[in-house]
Each structure stands twice: as C-alpha cells, then as structure tokens.
Scaffold this motif. Structure first.
Motif, PDB file in Angstrom:
ATOM      1  N   PHE A   1     136.867  -3.680 -21.863  1.00  0.00           N
ATOM      2  CA  PHE A   1     135.984  -3.115 -20.841  1.00  0.00           C
ATOM      3  C   PHE A   1     135.909  -4.003 -19.595  1.00  0.00           C
ATOM      4  N   ALA A   2     136.011  -5.312 -19.753  1.00  0.00           N
ATOM      5  CA  ALA A   2     135.978  -6.210 -18.588  1.00  0.00           C
ATOM      6  C   ALA A   2     137.181  -5.978 -17.678  1.00  0.00           C
ATOM      7  N   GLU A   3     138.332  -5.664 -18.264  1.00  0.00           N
ATOM      8  CA  GLU A   3     139.545  -5.443 -17.484  1.00  0.00           C
ATOM      9  C   GLU A   3     139.710  -3.986 -17.055  1.00  0.00           C
ATOM     10  N   ALA A   4     138.810  -3.128 -17.472  1.00  0.00           N
ATOM     11  CA  ALA A   4     138.904  -1.711 -17.099  1.00  0.00           C
ATOM     12  C   ALA A   4     138.784  -1.578 -15.587  1.00  0.00           C
ATOM     13  N   PRO A   5     139.637  -0.757 -14.991  1.00  0.00           N
ATOM     14  CA  PRO A   5     139.598  -0.594 -13.534  1.00  0.00           C
ATOM     15  C   PRO A   5     138.221  -0.175 -13.010  1.00  0.00           C
ATOM     16  N   ALA A   6     137.596   0.800 -13.646  1.00  0.00           N
ATOM     17  CA  ALA A   6     136.266   1.237 -13.201  1.00  0.00           C
ATOM     18  C   ALA A   6     135.689   2.208 -14.215  1.00  0.00           C
ATOM     19  N   LEU A   7     134.473   1.946 -14.639  1.00  0.00           N
ATOM     20  CA  LEU A   7     133.787   2.885 -15.515  1.00  0.00           C
ATOM     21  C   LEU A   7     133.509   4.149 -14.692  1.00  0.00           C
ATOM     22  N   HIS A   8     133.768   5.294 -15.268  1.00  0.00           N
ATOM     23  CA  HIS A   8     133.602   6.549 -14.535  1.00  0.00           C
ATOM     24  C   HIS A   8     132.155   6.694 -14.060  1.00  0.00           C
TER      25      HIS A   8
ATOM     26  N   LYS B   1     128.757   0.736 -23.485  1.00  0.00           N
ATOM     27  CA  LYS B   1     130.082   1.276 -23.175  1.00  0.00           C
ATOM     28  C   LYS B   1     130.818   1.667 -24.454  1.00  0.00           C
ATOM     29  N   ILE B   2     130.702   0.833 -25.473  1.00  0.00           N
ATOM     30  CA  ILE B   2     131.329   1.150 -26.761  1.00  0.00           C
ATOM     31  C   ILE B   2     130.718   2.428 -27.327  1.00  0.00           C
ATOM     32  N   ARG B   3     129.414   2.555 -27.249  1.00  0.00           N
ATOM     33  CA  ARG B   3     128.729   3.754 -27.757  1.00  0.00           C
ATOM     34  C   ARG B   3     129.098   4.984 -26.934  1.00  0.00           C
ATOM     35  N   TYR B   4     129.260   4.813 -25.611  1.00  0.00           N
ATOM     36  CA  TYR B   4     129.729   5.926 -24.787  1.00  0.00           C
ATOM     37  C   TYR B   4     131.059   6.442 -25.331  1.00  0.00           C
ATOM     38  N   LEU B   5     131.980   5.527 -25.582  1.00  0.00           N
ATOM     39  CA  LEU B   5     133.291   5.911 -26.080  1.00  0.00           C
ATOM     40  C   LEU B   5     133.175   6.576 -27.450  1.00  0.00           C
ATOM     41  N   ASP B   6     132.364   6.015 -28.324  1.00  0.00           N
ATOM     42  CA  ASP B   6     132.137   6.621 -29.646  1.00  0.00           C
ATOM     43  C   ASP B   6     131.599   8.044 -29.502  1.00  0.00           C
TER      44      ASP B   6
ATOM     45  N   VAL C   1     121.867   5.843 -33.143  1.00  0.00           N
ATOM     46  CA  VAL C   1     121.446   5.119 -31.944  1.00  0.00           C
ATOM     47  C   VAL C   1     121.622   6.030 -30.730  1.00  0.00           C
ATOM     48  N   ARG C   2     120.575   6.163 -29.940  1.00  0.00           N
ATOM     49  CA  ARG C   2     120.640   6.963 -28.715  1.00  0.00           C
ATOM     50  C   ARG C   2     121.376   6.143 -27.661  1.00  0.00           C
ATOM     51  N   VAL C   3     122.542   6.628 -27.211  1.00  0.00           N
ATOM     52  CA  VAL C   3     123.423   5.837 -26.336  1.00  0.00           C
ATOM     53  C   VAL C   3     122.777   5.474 -25.006  1.00  0.00           C
ATOM     54  N   GLU C   4     121.958   6.355 -24.470  1.00  0.00           N
ATOM     55  CA  GLU C   4     121.340   6.065 -23.178  1.00  0.00           C
ATOM     56  C   GLU C   4     120.253   4.991 -23.272  1.00  0.00           C
ATOM     57  N   ASP C   5     119.832   4.638 -24.486  1.00  0.00           N
ATOM     58  CA  ASP C   5     118.791   3.632 -24.675  1.00  0.00           C
ATOM     59  C   ASP C   5     119.334   2.259 -25.075  1.00  0.00           C
TER      60      ASP C   5
ATOM     61  N   CYS D   1     140.913   7.096 -20.846  1.00  0.00           N
ATOM     62  CA  CYS D   1     141.298   6.843 -19.450  1.00  0.00           C
ATOM     63  C   CYS D   1     140.224   7.342 -18.484  1.00  0.00           C
ATOM     64  N   TRP D   2     139.618   8.484 -18.793  1.00  0.00           N
ATOM     65  CA  TRP D   2     138.543   9.004 -17.939  1.00  0.00           C
ATOM     66  C   TRP D   2     137.376   8.016 -17.897  1.00  0.00           C
ATOM     67  N   LEU D   3     136.976   7.521 -19.057  1.00  0.00           N
ATOM     68  CA  LEU D   3     135.820   6.624 -19.131  1.00  0.00           C
ATOM     69  C   LEU D   3     136.089   5.289 -18.447  1.00  0.00           C
ATOM     70  N   THR D   4     137.266   4.742 -18.638  1.00  0.00           N
ATOM     71  CA  THR D   4     137.551   3.360 -18.225  1.00  0.00           C
ATOM     72  C   THR D   4     138.315   3.213 -16.918  1.00  0.00           C
ATOM     73  N   GLY D   5     139.005   4.257 -16.498  1.00  0.00           N
ATOM     74  CA  GLY D   5     139.828   4.155 -15.300  1.00  0.00           C
ATOM     75  C   GLY D   5     141.241   3.660 -15.567  1.00  0.00           C
TER      76      GLY D   5
END
Length: 108
Positions: A53-60, A85-90, A73-77, A29-33
């Motif tokens: 993710f397309a229907e998520a209210p807002a990415l934090h 976004k999937i990697r952020y959640l992972d 895999v480095r998520v920021e790259d 919920c924090w990540l996706t809104g």
C-alpha cells in the motif's frame, strides 16, 4: 504478511463463486492505482501489505465509499490506516464473490 501470499486466496475465493482472476486484478488496480505490470511486480517481490500500500500509486478517491462489515469489523470504523486499506480490499473481494456487479463494486 506478504500480499503475494494472500493474493492467491483472493483469486480462489472469487473463482469458487464463478468470478475471474482478471476481475480480482481489476479491483486491486482500481483500489490502489497499480497497473497490471505494477501489480505483478508487487507479487513477484513478495512485498508485505504495508509496502504494497505504501508503494501504491494512489488510493482511489472513491475508496471512502466502501462501507460494510468484513470479519465482524465495520470497514469505515477502522482507525489504523493500513488495516483500513486491507479491509477495503477484503470487502471488495467479498462483494465480488457474492456476485455483485463490477460497476457497483467499483463505486461508479
């Protein structure tokens, strides 16, 4: 891939390490809104990650502070926005499973 098929794996990973489903939900919920009801609807509808993710209210806004390596895999790259976004959640779920404090996971 359906988010609803991966969600139980996130919960299992956290619970194996002594964390809770509620903490997993809080992170998502924090990540996706999403609120709890919105998250439940996504799971019930069996939406894929793209729709989730397309229907998520807002990415934090602090999601850009999520850094590190997931599955080699480095998520920021990651160039693809959906895959990032999937990697952020992972990464957040990995941090939870590793015992990190919620305040640090949520970048507060």
């Amino acid at each position: 891939m359906a988010f609803a098929k991966v969600y139980p794996m996130y919960v299992q990973k956290a619970e194996r390490k002594g964390r809770t489903k509620e903490e997993v939900d809080q992170i998502i919920c924090w990540l996706t809104g999403y609120d709890e009801a919105g998250l439940r609807r996504q799971i019930e509808r069996q939406n894929d990650f793209q729709t989730f993710f397309a229907e998520a209210p807002a990415l934090h806004p602090n999601s850009s502070l999520i850094k590190g390596v997931v599955c080699g895999v480095r998520v920021e790259d990651v160039d693809d926005p959906l895959m990032q976004k999937i990697r952020y959640l992972d990464k957040l779920i990995d941090e939870l499973a590793k015992g990190k404090a919620m305040g640090k996971i949520l970048r507060v």
